[in-house]
Design a protein around this motif. Structure first.
Motif, PDB file in Angstrom:
ATOM      1  N   ALA A   1     -10.364  25.397  24.016  1.00 30.04           N
ATOM      2  CA  ALA A   1     -11.398  25.480  22.676  1.00 30.04           C
ATOM      3  C   ALA A   1     -10.954  26.248  21.729  1.00 30.04           C
ATOM      4  O   ALA A   1     -11.597  26.747  20.594  1.00 30.04           O
ATOM      5  N   ALA A   2     -10.951  27.110  23.075  1.00 31.25           N
ATOM      6  CA  ALA A   2     -10.999  29.021  21.763  1.00 31.25           C
ATOM      7  C   ALA A   2      -9.883  29.052  20.543  1.00 31.25           C
ATOM      8  O   ALA A   2     -10.340  28.698  19.284  1.00 31.25           O
ATOM      9  N   LYS A   3      -8.940  28.437  21.367  1.00 32.75           N
ATOM     10  CA  LYS A   3      -7.548  28.108  20.551  1.00 32.75           C
ATOM     11  C   LYS A   3      -8.313  27.204  18.985  1.00 32.75           C
ATOM     12  O   LYS A   3      -7.533  26.900  17.738  1.00 32.75           O
ATOM     13  N   LEU A   4      -8.847  26.285  19.193  1.00 32.45           N
ATOM     14  CA  LEU A   4      -8.840  24.635  18.366  1.00 32.45           C
ATOM     15  C   LEU A   4     -10.078  25.996  17.486  1.00 32.45           C
ATOM     16  O   LEU A   4      -9.856  24.855  16.396  1.00 32.45           O
ATOM     17  N   ILE A   5     -11.026  26.088  18.461  1.00 33.26           N
ATOM     18  CA  ILE A   5     -12.035  27.044  16.759  1.00 33.26           C
ATOM     19  C   ILE A   5     -11.388  27.649  15.917  1.00 33.26           C
ATOM     20  O   ILE A   5     -11.372  27.802  14.891  1.00 33.26           O
ATOM     21  N   VAL A   6     -10.272  28.205  16.096  1.00 31.44           N
ATOM     22  CA  VAL A   6      -9.197  29.471  15.483  1.00 31.44           C
ATOM     23  C   VAL A   6      -8.838  28.626  14.287  1.00 31.44           C
ATOM     24  O   VAL A   6      -8.607  29.158  13.136  1.00 31.44           O
ATOM     25  N   GLU A   7      -8.306  27.148  14.977  1.00 29.53           N
ATOM     26  CA  GLU A   7      -7.561  26.779  13.435  1.00 29.53           C
ATOM     27  C   GLU A   7      -8.687  25.682  13.088  1.00 29.53           C
ATOM     28  O   GLU A   7      -7.885  25.140  12.658  1.00 29.53           O
ATOM     29  N   GLY A   8     -10.226  26.300  13.522  1.00 24.82           N
ATOM     30  CA  GLY A   8     -11.206  25.512  12.306  1.00 24.82           C
ATOM     31  C   GLY A   8     -10.912  23.688  13.103  1.00 24.82           C
ATOM     32  O   GLY A   8     -11.712  23.436  11.540  1.00 24.82           O
ATOM     33  N   LYS A   9     -10.561  23.822  14.095  1.00 26.69           N
ATOM     34  CA  LYS A   9     -11.676  22.442  14.397  1.00 26.69           C
ATOM     35  C   LYS A   9     -12.898  22.419  14.734  1.00 26.69           C
ATOM     36  O   LYS A   9     -13.744  23.840  14.987  1.00 26.69           O
ATOM     37  N   THR A  10     -13.344  20.903  14.475  1.00 30.79           N
ATOM     38  CA  THR A  10     -15.200  20.809  14.118  1.00 30.79           C
ATOM     39  C   THR A  10     -15.366  21.389  15.894  1.00 30.79           C
ATOM     40  O   THR A  10     -14.829  20.796  17.188  1.00 30.79           O
ATOM     41  N   TYR A  11     -16.498  20.840  16.361  1.00 29.15           N
ATOM     42  CA  TYR A  11     -17.477  20.726  16.992  1.00 29.15           C
ATOM     43  C   TYR A  11     -16.646  19.894  18.315  1.00 29.15           C
ATOM     44  O   TYR A  11     -16.467  19.448  19.056  1.00 29.15           O
ATOM     45  N   SER A  12     -17.234  19.027  17.406  1.00 28.20           N
ATOM     46  CA  SER A  12     -16.776  17.191  18.058  1.00 28.20           C
ATOM     47  C   SER A  12     -15.754  17.192  18.414  1.00 28.20           C
ATOM     48  O   SER A  12     -15.020  17.055  19.377  1.00 28.20           O
ATOM     49  N   GLU A  13     -14.279  17.352  17.265  1.00 32.74           N
ATOM     50  CA  GLU A  13     -13.153  17.326  17.786  1.00 32.74           C
ATOM     51  C   GLU A  13     -12.761  17.672  19.143  1.00 32.74           C
ATOM     52  O   GLU A  13     -12.010  17.634  20.069  1.00 32.74           O
ATOM     53  N   ILE A  14     -13.396  19.583  19.088  1.00 34.93           N
ATOM     54  CA  ILE A  14     -13.215  20.284  20.062  1.00 34.93           C
ATOM     55  C   ILE A  14     -13.245  19.912  21.400  1.00 34.93           C
ATOM     56  O   ILE A  14     -12.671  19.527  22.003  1.00 34.93           O
ATOM     57  N   ILE A  15     -14.929  19.000  21.272  1.00 35.33           N
ATOM     58  CA  ILE A  15     -15.342  17.988  22.714  1.00 35.33           C
ATOM     59  C   ILE A  15     -14.533  17.072  23.563  1.00 35.33           C
ATOM     60  O   ILE A  15     -14.554  16.847  24.551  1.00 35.33           O
TER      61      ILE A  15
END
Length: 91
Positions: free
Chosen positions: A46-60
Motif C-alpha cells: 500500500a505504501a509503495k502504491l501511495i508513493v506511485e500516486g495510486k488512488t485509495y480505491s485502486e490500492i484497496i
C-alpha cells in the motif's frame, strides 16, 4: 520492568543481518504468524502504491487493505519519519 528499548534494538539489528530476500522471509516466518507477515506485506505494498500516486480505491482493490489501515499507512508515508519512502523497493 523489561528493557523494551534494548529488545527493540536486538530486533532491528537482527533484521539488518538479512542479506537476501530468502533469509528475510525465513526470519519473518520464525518471528511472526502468517497473518502478521501478510499484514505487513499488505502495508508495504500500500505504501509503495501511495508513493506511485495510486488512488485509495485502486490500492484497496489491489491489496484488500482496510480503509482505516490505508489511512494510517498514508499518514506514515506523508508525515511519518520517512522509513517507507527511504526503504521501499524502487521497482
Amino acid at each position: 520492568m523489561k528493557d523494551y528499548e534494548h529488545m527493540q534494538d536486538v530486533l532491528y539489528r537482527t533484521l539488518l543481518n538479512c542479506k537476501t530476500v530468502e533469509v528475510c522471509r525465513q526470519l519473518l516466518e520464525d518471528l511472526c504468524t502468517f497473518q502478521e507477515v501478510e499484514q505487513m506485506a499488505q502495508r508495504a505494498m500500500a505504501a509503495k502504491l501511495i508513493v506511485e500516486g495510486k488512488t485509495y480505491s485502486e490500492i484497496i482493490e489491489q491489496t484488500g487493505i482496510s480503509s482505516a489501515t490505508l489511512s494510517r499507512v498514508s499518514r506514515a508515508v506523508h508525515r511519518g519519519p520517512g522509513g517507507y519512502v527511504r526503504m521501499l523497493p524502487k521497482d
